[in-house]
Write a protein that holds these residues in place. Sequence first.
Motif, PDB file in Angstrom:
ATOM      1  N   THR B 141      43.170  58.854   8.150  1.00  0.00           N
ATOM      2  CA  THR B 141      42.414  58.293   7.843  1.00  0.00           C
ATOM      3  C   THR B 141      43.612  57.543   7.214  1.00  0.00           C
ATOM      4  OG1 THR B 141      43.248  59.263   5.368  1.00  0.00           O
ATOM      5  CG2 THR B 141      41.617  59.939   5.717  1.00  0.00           C
ATOM      6  N   GLY B 142      45.336  57.238   8.220  1.00  0.00           N
ATOM      7  CA  GLY B 142      45.956  56.681   8.185  1.00  0.00           C
ATOM      8  C   GLY B 142      46.731  56.148   6.611  1.00  0.00           C
ATOM      9  N   SER B 143      45.888  57.358   5.291  1.00  0.00           N
ATOM     10  CA  SER B 143      46.837  56.978   4.780  1.00  0.00           C
ATOM     11  C   SER B 143      48.309  57.262   4.331  1.00  0.00           C
ATOM     12  CB  SER B 143      45.779  58.105   2.923  1.00  0.00           C
ATOM     13  OG  SER B 143      46.050  57.891   2.327  1.00  0.00           O
ATOM     14  N   GLU B 144      48.846  57.949   5.089  1.00  0.00           N
ATOM     15  CA  GLU B 144      50.041  57.768   5.211  1.00  0.00           C
ATOM     16  C   GLU B 144      51.275  57.168   5.065  1.00  0.00           C
ATOM     17  OE1 GLU B 144      47.792  58.967   7.288  1.00  0.00           O
ATOM     18  OE2 GLU B 144      48.293  58.913   9.506  1.00  0.00           O
ATOM     19  N   THR B 145      50.817  56.040   6.509  1.00  0.00           N
ATOM     20  CA  THR B 145      51.061  54.700   5.919  1.00  0.00           C
ATOM     21  C   THR B 145      50.572  53.775   4.882  1.00  0.00           C
ATOM     22  OG1 THR B 145      50.399  54.390   8.358  1.00  0.00           O
ATOM     23  CG2 THR B 145      52.547  55.721   8.225  1.00  0.00           C
ATOM     24  N   ASN B 146      49.828  53.867   4.489  1.00  0.00           N
ATOM     25  CA  ASN B 146      49.666  52.350   3.901  1.00  0.00           C
ATOM     26  C   ASN B 146      49.394  53.201   2.294  1.00  0.00           C
ATOM     27  OD1 ASN B 146      47.234  53.846   2.995  1.00  0.00           O
ATOM     28  ND2 ASN B 146      45.965  53.512   4.895  1.00  0.00           N
ATOM     29  N   CYS B 147      48.560  51.784   1.286  1.00  0.00           N
ATOM     30  CA  CYS B 147      48.819  52.140  -0.299  1.00  0.00           C
ATOM     31  C   CYS B 147      47.132  51.929  -0.376  1.00  0.00           C
ATOM     32  CB  CYS B 147      49.364  50.853  -0.319  1.00  0.00           C
ATOM     33  SG  CYS B 147      48.706  49.047  -0.574  1.00  0.00           S
ATOM     34  N   ASN B 148      46.745  52.161  -0.260  1.00  0.00           N
ATOM     35  CA  ASN B 148      45.073  52.945  -0.530  1.00  0.00           C
ATOM     36  C   ASN B 148      44.791  54.389  -0.630  1.00  0.00           C
ATOM     37  OD1 ASN B 148      44.593  49.720   0.700  1.00  0.00           O
ATOM     38  ND2 ASN B 148      44.100  51.284   2.799  1.00  0.00           N
ATOM     39  N   ALA B 149      43.411  54.683  -1.626  1.00  0.00           N
ATOM     40  CA  ALA B 149      43.528  55.573  -1.787  1.00  0.00           C
ATOM     41  C   ALA B 149      42.114  55.960  -2.330  1.00  0.00           C
ATOM     42  CB  ALA B 149      44.007  56.670  -2.655  1.00  0.00           C
ATOM     43  N   VAL B 150      41.080  57.019  -2.165  1.00  0.00           N
ATOM     44  CA  VAL B 150      39.936  56.805  -2.589  1.00  0.00           C
ATOM     45  C   VAL B 150      40.144  58.071  -3.469  1.00  0.00           C
ATOM     46  CG1 VAL B 150      37.738  57.147  -1.662  1.00  0.00           C
ATOM     47  CG2 VAL B 150      39.018  55.740  -0.550  1.00  0.00           C
ATOM     48  N   VAL B 151      38.900  57.983  -4.572  1.00  0.00           N
ATOM     49  CA  VAL B 151      38.963  59.712  -5.125  1.00  0.00           C
ATOM     50  C   VAL B 151      37.402  59.417  -6.262  1.00  0.00           C
ATOM     51  CG1 VAL B 151      39.994  60.451  -7.859  1.00  0.00           C
ATOM     52  CG2 VAL B 151      41.599  58.988  -6.620  1.00  0.00           C
ATOM     53  N   THR B 152      37.343  60.530  -6.188  1.00  0.00           N
ATOM     54  CA  THR B 152      35.245  60.964  -6.216  1.00  0.00           C
ATOM     55  C   THR B 152      35.692  61.628  -7.981  1.00  0.00           C
ATOM     56  OG1 THR B 152      35.064  61.037  -4.294  1.00  0.00           O
ATOM     57  CG2 THR B 152      33.866  61.815  -5.599  1.00  0.00           C
ATOM     58  N   ARG B 153      34.655  60.904  -8.958  1.00  0.00           N
ATOM     59  CA  ARG B 153      34.584  61.356 -10.547  1.00  0.00           C
ATOM     60  C   ARG B 153      33.117  62.463  -9.848  1.00  0.00           C
ATOM     61  NH1 ARG B 153      36.121  58.523 -15.908  1.00  0.00           N
ATOM     62  NH2 ARG B 153      35.931  60.888 -16.739  1.00  0.00           N
TER      63      ARG B 153
END
Lengths: 393, 393
Positions: B141-153
């Motif tokens: 996902t590349g999440s380790e080096t960016n400032c994005n996230a996705v969360v599910t309700r």
Amino acid sequence: MMQNFVFHNPTKVVFGQDTIQQLDQLIPTNARVLVLLGGQSAKTNGTLDLVRQALGNRQVSEFNGIEPNPTYETLMEAVAQVKREQIDYLLAVGGGSVIDGTKFVAAAAVFDGDPWDILTSWGKAVTRALPLGVVLTLPATGSETNCNAVVTRRATHSKRPFNSPHVYAQFAVLDPTRTYTLPKRQIANGLADAFVHIIEQYLTYPVQAMAQDRFAEGLLQTLIELAPGALADQPDYQQRANLMWTASLALNGLLATGVPQDWATHMIGHELTARYGIDHARTLAMVLPALMQVQRHTKHAKLLQYAERVWHITTGDDAERIDEAIARTRQFFESLGIGTTLRDYDLDERAIDEVVAQLIQHGMVALGEHQDITPDVSRRILSLALGAANQAA
Amino acid sequence: MMQNFVFHNPTKVVFGQDTIQQLDQLIPTNARVLVLLGGQSAKTNGTLDLVRQALGNRQVSEFNGIEPNPTYETLMEAVAQVKREQIDYLLAVGGGSVIDGTKFVAAAAVFDGDPWDILTSWGKAVTRALPLGVVLTLPATGSETNCNAVVTRRATHSKRPFNSPHVYAQFAVLDPTRTYTLPKRQIANGLADAFVHIIEQYLTYPVQAMAQDRFAEGLLQTLIELAPGALADQPDYQQRANLMWTASLALNGLLATGVPQDWATHMIGHELTARYGIDHARTLAMVLPALMQVQRHTKHAKLLQYAERVWHITTGDDAERIDEAIARTRQFFESLGIGTTLRDYDLDERAIDEVVAQLIQHGMVALGEHQDITPDVSRRILSLALGAANQAA
């Protein structure tokens, strides 16, 4: 095998038209700012006015006169001003020399001991530095987004690099329109300098660093595509924007991740600048094609990859492809109006002896990715770089 | 014209074999650390043991069970633990879901007000966060080096992205050997996910961002070269190292500098995951080829560039080249064992209505680089992604 690495580049890049006004948000409002400058161009082309407007009511003083290949002697004058005026923020407005010099001033102003040790230790002695920012006016060195600098001691013809994580700029403002008044010579130098920065991190031996190789090849192709239009009379935003960002990406640490590096062309080139005052980029253009030729066996695999992916050379045997890739490299520099032999700069055989003596004196006796460029090998490179006597006539 | 941009990525990447031990230098010695984990794999494959050894005598507790597509409901349990135990440092050990979840916990634990506002504001409401670090175990996902996230309700089938500069990891440890025990399905998903991340920042319309285009094309080529070996039985260091670094580079902000972005494939894909629980990467593989087809006119110039530079398609007229590039894209996913039609996941026409209804409900009514992907266009994309009925038989 890809090498282990640490990659950490904290500089904030603020890129585009009319971005100098953002200095107001980038520098603390209570900062006592020293603006460091090179020659007169930032004053005459309006960049300094924009900087001063953006800084508003902050306490701002200036240090003028950081020369190309900034000298220890000059920079120590800036250090004295920093101490005298209790400066707490440095703002470099210029190109690689001003930025490199500002990095040295940032470290030297708070250094315990003899600041020359910053250079003899290659930067390891640096434990802190004043905060600094950059307004870039000359795309070339990548200094705006890395932690490297090169300083020359005038008295000893000694040109020495250092690096330290403490001297990363906090921000770098890159406004391509601020390059419009640059002389063509500087644009040509910038293209050549960025080109060689990429080569130093790419043209070694393969470690299967696939993304890094593709990035290097992509930046080289970009510079090659930019070159024909670079010396046009009318500056073009697209052209300048691409050159500015490419030159930063060429030396922001990304290409170096996990790969061997060479840098022999730079070390030999530094001696040519220190001894004869030749533009940095032009010394690289002299050394690189000769170094590629002399090191063609240890660089065999990467030279073939370079030939195919950068220059699209797909015919001939290995030796022919490599010859062609070296020839194209030389032609690239020549197309920018940059000579590629010592004789192009009115040097002769004596320069070979003098430069080799300086390399030995400065401890540059085991250069390159295999540390196999001894003074004898440097001599062969310089001899090959000499050029035919009749070419000089 | 290249757009103005700000690029600032402060995450320190520590890459290579045996790098987990460096956690000892990366996290303050007096930190009260919460290690956040997904399933059992980090425990059974030894990664958690390495982490605990490196953390030494620090106060360390664990939060287990962050699910794929992390849910608000689960993450709020972690927030409660952070507050209860006065945690002041978060360490994500896992892949994109664990990292995304940890970013949310970092922001929510110090958020004034209802933490769901973090997501409804797309992250703009975030003004601070706990410090966090990452040990990556799944390249994708590349999440380790960016400032994005996705969360599910979970309660509302709502999958929402947010981003904030406050949730960059301070460091990301990337040790390719820690991926060796991953199921092939996850490696395949990682390749597909990274591929689409690149496409979303590249396949829009030309703005003469030359270096950025070359970088994107280079990373796509790297993923294509990695794919054939990716599903081999024996993990290979070179393969995993290149996948790991490429997936990070694919979404660390660099490719997005100065260029338009699309992200419609992600937004439509998110609804498929939220509604049917299909792996994120697989939803992208369903949507992307259909979206390329439906948007082929607005993406015309970049599709031709993609065809030539990434797939080396040099014959046929424009329409044929674009057809071929779309077909190759689909084949790339299929070669990884990833189905590219709704029917491959046992969905039928009803899914089209359901997903379009969700897009409208979540305000995703003007997607893509031209904001021209209305619900009607999304319907056409989903209809094309459905696949032939007889293929499902």
